[in-house]
Design an enzyme around this catalytic site. Structure first.
Site, PDB file in Angstrom:
ATOM      1  N   HIS A   1       0.859  -1.184   0.000  1.00 58.64           N
ATOM      2  CA  HIS A   1       0.000   0.000   0.000  1.00 58.64           C
ATOM      3  C   HIS A   1       0.886   1.222   0.000  1.00 58.64           C
ATOM      4  CE1 HIS A   1      -3.252   2.739   0.928  1.00 58.64           C
ATOM      5  NE2 HIS A   1      -2.425   3.315   1.780  1.00 58.64           N
TER       6      HIS A   1
ATOM      7  N   ASP B   1     -15.765   2.651   6.542  1.00 57.13           N
ATOM      8  CA  ASP B   1     -14.730   3.625   6.182  1.00 57.13           C
ATOM      9  C   ASP B   1     -15.290   4.680   5.235  1.00 57.13           C
ATOM     10  OD1 ASP B   1     -11.970   4.646   6.028  1.00 57.13           O
ATOM     11  OD2 ASP B   1     -12.166   4.061   3.938  1.00 57.13           O
TER      12      ASP B   1
ATOM     13  N   ARG C   1     -14.966  12.688   8.073  1.00 54.39           N
ATOM     14  CA  ARG C   1     -13.646  13.246   8.434  1.00 54.39           C
ATOM     15  C   ARG C   1     -13.274  14.381   7.497  1.00 54.39           C
ATOM     16  NH1 ARG C   1      -9.932   8.414   7.775  1.00 54.39           N
ATOM     17  NH2 ARG C   1      -8.285   9.891   8.187  1.00 54.39           N
TER      18      ARG C   1
ATOM     19  N   SER D   1      -8.372   3.315   8.608  1.00 57.28           N
ATOM     20  CA  SER D   1      -8.963   3.469   7.282  1.00 57.28           C
ATOM     21  C   SER D   1      -8.172   2.676   6.237  1.00 57.28           C
ATOM     22  CB  SER D   1      -9.000   4.965   6.945  1.00 57.28           C
ATOM     23  OG  SER D   1      -9.278   5.185   5.599  1.00 57.28           O
TER      24      SER D   1
ATOM     25  N   LYS E   1      -9.331  -1.639   4.792  1.00 56.73           N
ATOM     26  CA  LYS E   1      -9.544  -1.999   3.378  1.00 56.73           C
ATOM     27  C   LYS E   1      -8.496  -3.011   2.912  1.00 56.73           C
ATOM     28  CE  LYS E   1      -9.543   2.413   2.729  1.00 56.73           C
ATOM     29  NZ  LYS E   1      -9.552   3.826   2.457  1.00 56.73           N
TER      30      LYS E   1
HETATM   31  N1  URA Z   1      -5.857   6.824   2.781  1.00 54.06           N
HETATM   32  C1  URA Z   1      -6.932   6.170   3.273  1.00 54.06           C
HETATM   33  O1  URA Z   1      -7.391   5.183   2.722  1.00 54.06           O
HETATM   34  N2  URA Z   1      -7.505   6.645   4.401  1.00 54.06           N
HETATM   35  C2  URA Z   1      -7.051   7.730   5.053  1.00 54.06           C
HETATM   36  O2  URA Z   1      -7.602   8.085   6.063  1.00 54.06           O
HETATM   37  C3  URA Z   1      -5.930   8.395   4.522  1.00 54.06           C
HETATM   38  C4  URA Z   1      -5.334   7.913   3.387  1.00 54.06           C
END
Ligand code: URA
Length: 438
Positions: A86, A165, A172, A187, A191
């Site tokens: 990621h 999320d 947010r 977050s 995922k």
């Molecule tokens: N990327 C994400 O998936 N979530 C966040 O909160 C910040 C960056």
């Protein structure tokens, strides 16, 4: 519901500096998913987390609850090892496109689910979609089958993936609570861990062109990601990488795909390959297909030299309906109507290439989105960009702009002239890999 789990009581406990229990965190995430907490209660909770923070067990409980708010992929049909990476995202960061097939060619399955990203340039999915016909919207069943067959899939998030999320990120975004390490960590990992990977490598970027500008904050995020993933049973490492100048020489969707194809053909820019190898090494080490960094590096290099990584990419493009002819002939990728070089106003050494300046020029050209509903122009962007430390002659190209109209071209030219700074004396190539966390 026990009264201890009423939203106002859970919020008040965090407000008063207490650690939340797993049940309280689960109630909050359930409230976000099924609508039983009002937006004002969710927002208040997000702000208390932002102000009070969360310890590792709380962040792990939040991540787990968010992950389980939706579908968690069962990839028991895909033989181990399985690894993914990621990136927190950066300008010209096309690494996933060639790293995933390189790692897959080394025998590690790569189940990669990416977001579209609301960045100045497109995300991995937008880049892939510049290949005519390439489909990123596979069902989970198709994703599983493809992984079993070719050990590689790069697809988009479905609505069933961590729906909590989606709700919380939207809140947010409008309540000043994006920049909270536990919230960012939950977050990202909710995922990533739902996609069925066994190990994870993070590329946490810092600098002008990164989501995290500050190195200390990026390190804190990297440490939190690693601790929480490990606490949840997924071995993880994170590589801290600099993002002050764009990665590689291309910024823009089709242009970055062409550069990634170059990487797979052994002609990738040095900085892009340095980050690619650093991440790939960690993926092979965590997957136990290499015992040392050197062995991992040799395997990754061999995957390129033998053509196996390029062949994996070909299989990926074919499996997801893309036109494989772009691999041998990248001019089949979308082409911009206008191409114009930005000429160096004098001879000198490239002292700086401001990643954010380049990103904003790419956005102006139409390569990214200012709002989620904006449409991307896959053809436009910036190519042949000079790198810090290089010498240029008077009038030589600092980059080539690919544009769809004259106004955007003229404006991008002004922006890029500012973004590239020439000096009198030679400067060192900047350090890219700062630290490996975990
Ligand atoms: N990327 C994400 O998936 N979530 C966040 O909160 C910040 C960056």
């Amino acid at each position: 519901m026990s009264s201890a789990l009423f939203p106002q009581h859970v919020i008040a406990r965090k407000r008063d500096g207490r650690s939340l229990t797993r049940d309280e965190i689960a109630a909050f995430v359930r409230g976000a998913t099924d609508g039983s907490w009002a937006d004002y209660q969710l927002s208040a909770m997000l702000m208390t987390i932002f102000l009070r923070g969360m310890d590792t067990p709380e962040t792990a409980a939040l991540t787990e609850a968010m992950m389980r708010s939706g579908f968690v992929a069962d990839l028991s049909n895909v033989a181990p090892p399985r690894a993914d990476k990621h990136s927190t995202g950066g300008v010209g960061d096309k690494v996933s496109l060639h790293l995933a097939p390189m790692v897959a060619a080394c025998g590690v399955a790569v189940p990669m689910i990416s977001g579209r990203g609301l960045g100045h340039t497109g995300g991995t999915l937008d880049k892939l979609e510049s290949i005519p016909g390439f489909c990123v919207n596979l069902t989970f069943a198709e994703y599983r089958t493809q992984l079993e067959k070719i050990r590689l899939a790069l697809i988009g998030q479905t609505a069933e993936l961590a729906p909590a999320d989606k709700k919380l990120y939207a809140l947010r975004d409008v309540t000043g609570t994006v920049e909270s390490i536990p919230l960012i960590c939950a977050s990202i990992l909710a995922k990533k861990l739902a996609e069925g990977t066994q190990v994870l490598v993070g590329d946490v970027k810092f600098g002008r062109g990164a989501f995290m500008k500050d190195k200390a904050k990026a390190r804190e995020l990297a440490q939190t990601l690693v601790s929480v993933a490990n606490a949840m049973g997924t071995p993880m490492r994170a590589v801290l990488t600099a993002m002050d100048e764009p990665l590689g020489r291309a910024v823009g969707n089709a242009l970055e795909v062409a550069e990634s194809i170059d990487c797979l053909k052994g002609r990738g820019p040095a900085d892009t390959m340095e980050v690619t190898f650093a991440l790939g090494e960690q993926m092979l080490l965590l997957s136990k297909v290499a015992a040392t960094k050197e062995e991992a590096r040799r395997k990754l290099e061999a995957s390129v030299a033998s053509g196996a990584a390029l062949q994996k990419f070909r299989e990926l493009v074919a499996a997801q309906g893309g036109d494989v002819r772009v691999i041998d002939d990248p001019t089949r990728l979308p082409q911009a109507r206008l191409k114009a070089a930005v000429a160096a106003p004098r001879a000198g050494f490239v002292e700086d290439v401001d990643a954010m300046g380049v990103a904003l020029a790419a956005l102006r050209l139409g390569a990214g989105r200012a709002k989620a509903e904006d449409k991307i122009d896959h053809a436009v962007g910036i190519g042949a960009l000079v790198k810090i430390g290089e010498r240029v002659e008077n009038g030589a190209a600092l980059c080539v702009i690919h544009a769809s109209n004259e106004e955007a071209l003229a404006e991008a030219k002004r922006m890029l002239t500012k973004a590239v700074v020439l000096g009198e004396t030679s400067v060192a190539t900047p350090m890219l890999i700062d630290e490996i966390v975990g």
